[in-house]
Design an enzyme around this catalytic site. Structure first.
Site, PDB file in Angstrom:
ATOM      1  N   SER A 126      35.441  38.449  33.624  1.00 22.26           N
ATOM      2  CA  SER A 126      35.597  38.385  35.089  1.00 22.26           C
ATOM      3  C   SER A 126      34.737  37.361  35.813  1.00 22.26           C
ATOM      4  CB  SER A 126      35.344  39.765  35.695  1.00 22.26           C
ATOM      5  OG  SER A 126      36.485  40.578  35.530  1.00 22.26           O
TER       6      SER A 126
ATOM      7  N   SER B 285      38.105  39.128  37.529  1.00 21.37           N
ATOM      8  CA  SER B 285      38.113  39.806  38.794  1.00 21.37           C
ATOM      9  C   SER B 285      37.216  39.184  39.871  1.00 21.37           C
ATOM     10  CB  SER B 285      37.688  41.262  38.594  1.00 21.37           C
ATOM     11  OG  SER B 285      36.335  41.336  38.221  1.00 21.37           O
TER      12      SER B 285
ATOM     13  N   LYS C  12      29.566  39.051  45.094  1.00 23.46           N
ATOM     14  CA  LYS C  12      30.782  39.831  44.851  1.00 23.46           C
ATOM     15  C   LYS C  12      30.661  41.204  45.505  1.00 23.46           C
ATOM     16  CE  LYS C  12      33.718  41.146  40.871  1.00 23.46           C
ATOM     17  NZ  LYS C  12      33.834  41.105  39.399  1.00 23.46           N
TER      18      LYS C  12
END
Lengths: 95, 480
Positions: B173, B149, B74
């Site tokens: 997330s 997210s 990420k």
């Protein structure tokens, strides 16, 4: 209830510049969110100790010895502006 | 099956048997990225050169856990010299001068890093639509969001653009996008994985974890990333576990609680049916399933929307244009430089949360909002502790619905509601995993959430592994 003045005050504290449209929008949206948050008052917390971390935490200390750290050039590698190996910012005092 | 469909453990077996070389594997995943990335858009940066560089070291890393395995990271985890943008204009050109501890651990384990994945700006959001750059598309249906997210990481795994990925989870997330994309996502116990080098959102809630194609891979990645780190004072000291020891098909006598207050919330009937039918399968396999009573999850959500923005408003104060990141060119003095930089650099949701947090911490409101939320946090943690005195695990859905459509124009509160089942877990600091449990009538994946006590990752993995075998849907892949 939060109003536009509160939004302007918080924006000032947070160093955020908001235009008129944003002020209106955030006043309404943040108001709705805080209304939702108000449901916390339904719970009795008079004798409850607040929790910051949910697992046991203790202060972490180490010996005061010089250790390897980032070299100056690397620390400055993302600086928007630098001079003489230091971060450079616009003037702070007015003329 | 295509090479890019394989799991970490399958790729490891093929490398060990001499059937595939790491060079062939990397090429298969790089080709896959070339083929589908224009549709899915999982990556902010594809790190092809880094991957090739890491491959060269394979002979020295042969015995390591992830030798030759393509992993995605990420874009809020620092990578030395490689752009780490947090999907924000503020960090659009930021190249960290060091690696996050998890990235260092991936490197040591021989992983091949394929790229940095898209996300909601500063991890604030539930659909990845808050990325300042572009939307990521759900591989199961490109008109739907991947969740967020960590939407880029979940979509990359589901689309075969990497073997597995790392995500971060502050209120769901990792688990919510894993659920939406039909993959496995684990949020470990708070402090289990070092946050050093993870760009901070809400420091008492943030935790890094694996997003994988199956439960076995989740255990393998946990073996790599978990453990104490002297650079993160909140990381837990303790003995390291081998999570693959829990890959056992056995739930006999395991006590599972089903919280009535969660199942009474307003959510999709197909999701409910799918989760309950999975619970029935665990029951048939010998688990003892009982209804339990817990505090309504909406209180945890309310506490979260004070605590997370409060911590964020403090953490994001560092973006002032002085040392790194964006600096506004429109400023005559330093004060104007601060406000213009933050005006130009932050997106709408980030500003909104900074505003809520600043307000909640401001003089006169601190007790009513922040202190109250921290007290409610105690009640929620105690509530979980109470259940875990008598039960091994709790099961809930991961999300109230399957993946929402892109651009569905939900208001902030509606978006926040999609985290109702996942947020209480971060508030309590306990571990939880989302495992695929079925599909709805539109063929979109449904996820089930297994929650354990602090440091209960092992039992979660064991129950999830058993469930995966019982359901037998893990080899189903999105068609692109």
């Amino acid at each position: 209830m939060i109003d536009k003045k509160d939004v302007e005050y918080a924006a000032g504290l947070a160093q955020l510049k908001l235009d008129e449209e944003e002020k209106e929008k955030y006043t309404e949206q943040i108001g709705e969110i805080l209304d939702y948050v108000d449901k916390l008052s339904e719970l009795d917390t008079d004798d409850v100790v607040p929790t910051a971390y949910t697992v046991p935490m203790k202060n972490v200390l180490r010996e005061d010895k010089v250790q390897e750290s980032l070299p100056r050039e690397k620390s400055l590698s993302n600086a928007p502006d630098e001079k003489d190996g230091q971060f450079r910012a616009p003037k702070i005092m007015s003329d | 099956m295509n090479i890019y469909d394989l799991t970490i453990h399958e790729l490891k077996e093929k490398i060990a048997a001499g059937e595939l070389t790491p060079v062939e594997i990397k090429k298969a995943f790089a080709d896959r990225i070339n083929d589908v990335e224009n549709k899915v858009k999982s990556y902010i940066t594809v790190t092809d050169e880094l991957a090739d560089e890491q491959l060269k070291d394979f002979d020295n890393k042969k015995k390591e856990i992830l030798a030759g395995i393509p992993i995605a990271v990420k874009d809020n985890m620092s990578t030395d010299g490689i752009k780490t943008s947090c999907a924000s204009k503020m960090l659009e050109n930021y190249k960290p001068p060091y690696d996050a501890t998890v990235v260092e651990k991936l490197n040591e384990a021989g992983a091949v890093i394929m790229g940095k994945t898209n996300m909601d700006e500063f991890a604030m959001g539930s659909s990845t639509e808050n990325s300042a750059f572009f939307n990521t598309h759900n591989p199961w249906n490109l008109s739907h969001a991947p969740g967020g997210s960590s939407g880029g990481s979940a979509a990359a795994v589901a689309a075969g653009e990497c073997a597995a990925a790392l995500g971060s989870d502050t209120g769901g997330s990792i688990r919510q996008p894993a659920s939406y994309c039909g993959v496995v996502g684990l949020k470990p116990t708070y402090g289990m994985v070092s946050r050093y080098g993870l760009v901070a959102f809400a420091s008492s809630l943030d935790q890094i974890g694996p997003i994988t194609k199956d439960v076995e891979d989740s255990a393998i990645l946990m073996n790599v990333i978990a453990g104490h780190d002297p650079k993160d004072s909140t990381s837990i000291e303790g003995k390291k576990e081998d999570y693959t020891d829990y890959l056992k098909e056995d739930v006999k006598g395991m006590k599972i609680g089903i919280p009535e207050e969660y199942f009474n919330l307003d959510f999709d009937q197909e999701v409910k049916n799918s989760v309950m039918s999975a619970v029935d399968k665990l029951k048939e396999a010998g688990a003892e399933v009982e209804t339990v009573h817990m505090t309504d999850a909406s209180y945890a959500l309310a506490a979260y929307y004070v605590i997370a923005p409060a911590e964020a408003s403090s953490n994001l104060a560092r973006y002032d244009g002085v040392r790194y990141g964006l600096r506004s060119e429109h400023a005559s003095d330093v004060s104007e430089m601060f406000t213009n930089t933050r005006h130009e650099g932050f997106g709408d949701e980030v500003k909104r949360r900074i505003m809520i947090g600043t307000y909640a911490l401001s003089s006169g409101y601190y007790d009513a909002y922040y202190l109250k939320a921290q007290k409610v946090r105690t009640l929620i943690k105690d509530d979980f502790d109470r259940i875990f005195n008598d039960f091994d695990l709790i099961i809930t859905p991961t999300a109230p619905t399957t993946a929402m459509k892109l651009d569905s124009n939900k208001d902030p509160l509606e978006m926040y509601y999609s985290d109702i089942f996942t947020v209480p877990i971060n508030i309590a600091g306990v571990p939880a995993m989302s495992v695929p449990c079925g599909f709805d009538s539109n063929e979109m994946p449904i996820g089930l959430q297994l929650i354990g006590p602090h440091f209960g990752e092992g039992k979660i993995i064991q129950a999830a592994y058993t469930l995966e075998k019982l359901l037998n849907i893990k080899d189903k892949r999105a068609e692109l």
